[in-house]
Design a protein around this motif. Structure first.
Motif, PDB file in Angstrom:
ATOM      1  N   THR A 137       0.801  -1.224   0.000  1.00  0.00           N
ATOM      2  CA  THR A 137       0.000   0.000   0.000  1.00  0.00           C
ATOM      3  C   THR A 137       0.834   1.275   0.000  1.00  0.00           C
ATOM      4  OG1 THR A 137      -0.117  -0.115   2.431  1.00  0.00           O
ATOM      5  CG2 THR A 137      -1.918  -1.123   1.203  1.00  0.00           C
ATOM      6  N   HIS A 138       2.164   1.161  -0.004  1.00  0.00           N
ATOM      7  CA  HIS A 138       3.006   2.360  -0.013  1.00  0.00           C
ATOM      8  C   HIS A 138       2.780   3.199  -1.263  1.00  0.00           C
ATOM      9  CE1 HIS A 138       6.436   1.439   3.070  1.00  0.00           C
ATOM     10  NE2 HIS A 138       5.264   1.651   3.619  1.00  0.00           N
ATOM     11  N   GLU A 139       2.927   4.503  -1.116  1.00  0.00           N
ATOM     12  CA  GLU A 139       2.889   5.377  -2.281  1.00  0.00           C
ATOM     13  C   GLU A 139       4.212   5.256  -3.034  1.00  0.00           C
ATOM     14  OE1 GLU A 139       2.119   9.271  -0.919  1.00  0.00           O
ATOM     15  OE2 GLU A 139       0.078   8.844  -0.226  1.00  0.00           O
ATOM     16  N   GLU A 140       4.203   5.656  -4.304  1.00  0.00           N
ATOM     17  CA  GLU A 140       5.406   5.546  -5.129  1.00  0.00           C
ATOM     18  C   GLU A 140       6.379   6.677  -4.796  1.00  0.00           C
ATOM     19  OE1 GLU A 140       4.316   5.442  -9.165  1.00  0.00           O
ATOM     20  OE2 GLU A 140       3.383   3.471  -9.048  1.00  0.00           O
ATOM     21  N   ARG A 141       7.221   6.413  -3.830  1.00  0.00           N
ATOM     22  CA  ARG A 141       8.290   7.355  -3.509  1.00  0.00           C
ATOM     23  C   ARG A 141       9.561   6.870  -4.189  1.00  0.00           C
ATOM     24  NH1 ARG A 141       6.374   5.842   1.364  1.00  0.00           N
ATOM     25  NH2 ARG A 141       8.386   4.894   1.877  1.00  0.00           N
ATOM     26  N   PRO A 142      10.456   7.772  -4.587  1.00  0.00           N
ATOM     27  CA  PRO A 142      11.685   7.358  -5.275  1.00  0.00           C
ATOM     28  C   PRO A 142      12.470   6.299  -4.510  1.00  0.00           C
ATOM     29  CG  PRO A 142      11.413   9.728  -5.414  1.00  0.00           C
ATOM     30  CD  PRO A 142      10.333   9.238  -4.490  1.00  0.00           C
ATOM     31  N   ASN A 143      12.521   6.417  -3.168  1.00  0.00           N
ATOM     32  CA  ASN A 143      13.294   5.453  -2.394  1.00  0.00           C
ATOM     33  C   ASN A 143      12.504   4.185  -2.096  1.00  0.00           C
ATOM     34  OD1 ASN A 143      11.456   6.564  -0.648  1.00  0.00           O
ATOM     35  ND2 ASN A 143      12.886   6.798   1.061  1.00  0.00           N
ATOM     36  N   ASN A 144      11.290   4.094  -2.670  1.00  0.00           N
ATOM     37  CA  ASN A 144      10.466   2.922  -2.420  1.00  0.00           C
ATOM     38  C   ASN A 144      10.368   2.022  -3.655  1.00  0.00           C
ATOM     39  OD1 ASN A 144       8.802   1.495  -0.553  1.00  0.00           O
ATOM     40  ND2 ASN A 144       6.993   2.170  -1.667  1.00  0.00           N
ATOM     41  N   ILE A 145      10.956   2.425  -4.776  1.00  0.00           N
ATOM     42  CA  ILE A 145      10.868   1.661  -6.014  1.00  0.00           C
ATOM     43  C   ILE A 145      11.471   0.267  -5.841  1.00  0.00           C
ATOM     44  CG2 ILE A 145      11.536   1.561  -8.437  1.00  0.00           C
ATOM     45  CD1 ILE A 145       9.465   3.706  -7.722  1.00  0.00           C
ATOM     46  N   GLN A 173      -3.422  -9.362  -6.623  1.00  0.00           N
ATOM     47  CA  GLN A 173      -2.465  -8.433  -6.014  1.00  0.00           C
ATOM     48  C   GLN A 173      -1.513  -7.864  -7.055  1.00  0.00           C
ATOM     49  OE1 GLN A 173      -0.866  -9.777  -1.986  1.00  0.00           O
ATOM     50  NE2 GLN A 173      -1.935 -11.636  -2.625  1.00  0.00           N
ATOM     51  N   LEU A 174      -1.153  -8.678  -8.041  1.00  0.00           N
ATOM     52  CA  LEU A 174      -0.216  -8.207  -9.057  1.00  0.00           C
ATOM     53  C   LEU A 174      -0.808  -7.139  -9.964  1.00  0.00           C
ATOM     54  CD1 LEU A 174       1.550 -11.541 -10.068  1.00  0.00           C
ATOM     55  CD2 LEU A 174       2.685  -9.466  -9.235  1.00  0.00           C
ATOM     56  N   GLN A 175      -2.140  -7.100 -10.095  1.00  0.00           N
ATOM     57  CA  GLN A 175      -2.762  -6.098 -10.953  1.00  0.00           C
ATOM     58  C   GLN A 175      -2.352  -4.685 -10.559  1.00  0.00           C
ATOM     59  OE1 GLN A 175      -4.268  -6.979 -13.748  1.00  0.00           O
ATOM     60  NE2 GLN A 175      -3.914  -9.102 -13.087  1.00  0.00           N
ATOM     61  N   THR A 176      -2.193  -4.454  -9.257  1.00  0.00           N
ATOM     62  CA  THR A 176      -1.769  -3.124  -8.783  1.00  0.00           C
ATOM     63  C   THR A 176      -0.399  -2.772  -9.333  1.00  0.00           C
ATOM     64  OG1 THR A 176      -3.049  -3.335  -6.757  1.00  0.00           O
ATOM     65  CG2 THR A 176      -1.235  -1.756  -6.734  1.00  0.00           C
ATOM     66  N   TYR A 177       0.521  -3.733  -9.297  1.00  0.00           N
ATOM     67  CA  TYR A 177       1.882  -3.474  -9.761  1.00  0.00           C
ATOM     68  C   TYR A 177       1.939  -3.330 -11.279  1.00  0.00           C
ATOM     69  CZ  TYR A 177       3.175  -4.681  -5.018  1.00  0.00           C
ATOM     70  OH  TYR A 177       3.286  -4.675  -3.657  1.00  0.00           O
ATOM     71  N   TYR A 178       1.104  -4.062 -11.990  1.00  0.00           N
ATOM     72  CA  TYR A 178       1.120  -4.006 -13.450  1.00  0.00           C
ATOM     73  C   TYR A 178       0.403  -2.771 -13.999  1.00  0.00           C
ATOM     74  CZ  TYR A 178       2.705  -8.891 -13.427  1.00  0.00           C
ATOM     75  OH  TYR A 178       3.424 -10.047 -13.245  1.00  0.00           O
ATOM     76  N   ASN A 179      -0.635  -2.312 -13.294  1.00  0.00           N
ATOM     77  CA  ASN A 179      -1.469  -1.233 -13.837  1.00  0.00           C
ATOM     78  C   ASN A 179      -1.274   0.123 -13.165  1.00  0.00           C
ATOM     79  OD1 ASN A 179      -2.704  -3.125 -15.578  1.00  0.00           O
ATOM     80  ND2 ASN A 179      -4.154  -3.719 -13.979  1.00  0.00           N
ATOM     81  N   ASP A 180      -0.870   0.131 -11.887  1.00  0.00           N
ATOM     82  CA  ASP A 180      -0.839   1.388 -11.129  1.00  0.00           C
ATOM     83  C   ASP A 180       0.560   1.917 -10.858  1.00  0.00           C
ATOM     84  OD1 ASP A 180      -3.592   1.135 -11.032  1.00  0.00           O
ATOM     85  OD2 ASP A 180      -3.570   0.134  -9.086  1.00  0.00           O
ATOM     86  N   HIS A 181       1.572   1.058 -10.931  1.00  0.00           N
ATOM     87  CA  HIS A 181       2.944   1.491 -10.607  1.00  0.00           C
ATOM     88  C   HIS A 181       3.772   1.545 -11.889  1.00  0.00           C
ATOM     89  CE1 HIS A 181       2.128   1.337  -6.368  1.00  0.00           C
ATOM     90  NE2 HIS A 181       1.810   0.057  -6.413  1.00  0.00           N
TER      91      HIS A 181
END
Length: 263
Positions: free
Chosen positions: A45-53, A85-93
């Motif tokens: 659920t983390h937001e996309e922060r540069p140090n979180n990639i 769960q992977l849909q978030t990573y494929y579509n939102d990030h």
């Protein structure tokens, strides 16, 4: 659990799963530990922060292994959970580095939907795929062609598609499709014939050895004559049906008299 420990577990999982002869039970233990760690660290659920990639990429890679592991262990509900769960990573990030497994797993998910006859969900999933990948990616084209073959009743093409799978995991869902097809062919054969030679039944049902034919015949309650090498079908049409002719005639006459009075 510290990030360093999560990375160590993820690396151990990757090494074990990608080994020549992976211990699937051990992979399952790693995945159980990592799922808890990912929830505790809130990677999902983390937001996309540069140090979180890096952390998000690590979580995605773990989930991808989990989806593949689920297919190898023949656990469809688990596969569906990992893919959700992977849909978030494929579509939102969109900032994450591209995953080489992305379209292979999306294609696998399409085949999963097809094997469960969830045709509307299958077409809905197609609409979310990039048009270029939809028309050119072999992993996506494979389930699309399978769906076309099923709609046309070209079961030979479904069977021959086993030799063209993008990965070995696809065979699990193709086998489920073939089981459905075999039962459909068997139902039609039971209505069309009273018996069939076992060799002909094997050809119709896409079986390559006699043991599989005999096991299938047992499941369908066919009577097999080993001397004649034939399978005899039970037929519902052989059962006598009592038709209440007198009652039907009386009812018809009653309706006819009522019609005369109305006129």
């Amino acid at each position: 659990m510290a990030i360093s420990e999560v990375k160590r577990l993820a690396q151990a999982l990757s090494q074990e799963y990608n080994s020549a002869n992976p211990n699937l039970a051990k992979c399952g233990q790693f995945l159980s530990q990592l799922k808890i760690a990912l929830i505790e660290l809130s990677y999902l659920t983390h937001e996309e922060r540069p140090n979180n990639i890096e952390e998000l990429t690590l979580a995605r890679d773990v989930l991808e292994i989990g989806a593949q592991w689920s297919v190898r262990t023949k656990d469809i509900p688990s596969f569906e959970r990992y893919m959700a769960q992977l849909q978030t990573y494929y579509n939102d990030h969109s900032v994450l580095p591209a995953s080489p497994l992305k379209y292979n797993l999306i294609g696998l998910n399409l085949l999963c939907l097809l094997s469960q006859n969830r045709i509307s969900d299958f077409h809905t999933a197609l609409e979310t795929i990039d048009p270029e990948q939809l028309h050119n990616n072999p992993a996506i084209q494979h389930p699309i062609k399978l769906e076309q073959s099923l709609m046309e009743g070209s079961y030979n093409r479904v069977w021959s598609s086993r030799s063209e799978v993008p990965s070995q995991e696809y065979l699990f869902f193709i086998d489920i499709l073939m089981d459905t097809i075999r039962n459909e062919i068997a139902s039609c054969s039971e209505k069309a014939y009273t018996s069939l030679p076992l060799s002909d039944a094997g050809t119709l049902l896409f079986f390559t050895n006699m043991e599989d034919i005999l096991n299938f015949a047992k499941e369908r309650n066919w009577k097999v004559n080993p001397v004649e090498q034939k399978a005899y079908f039970h037929s519902d049409t052989d059962e006598k049906i009592n038709i209440p002719a007198d009652q039907i005639i009386k009812q018809t006459m009653f309706y006819a008299r009522d019609m005369d009075r109305i006129v």
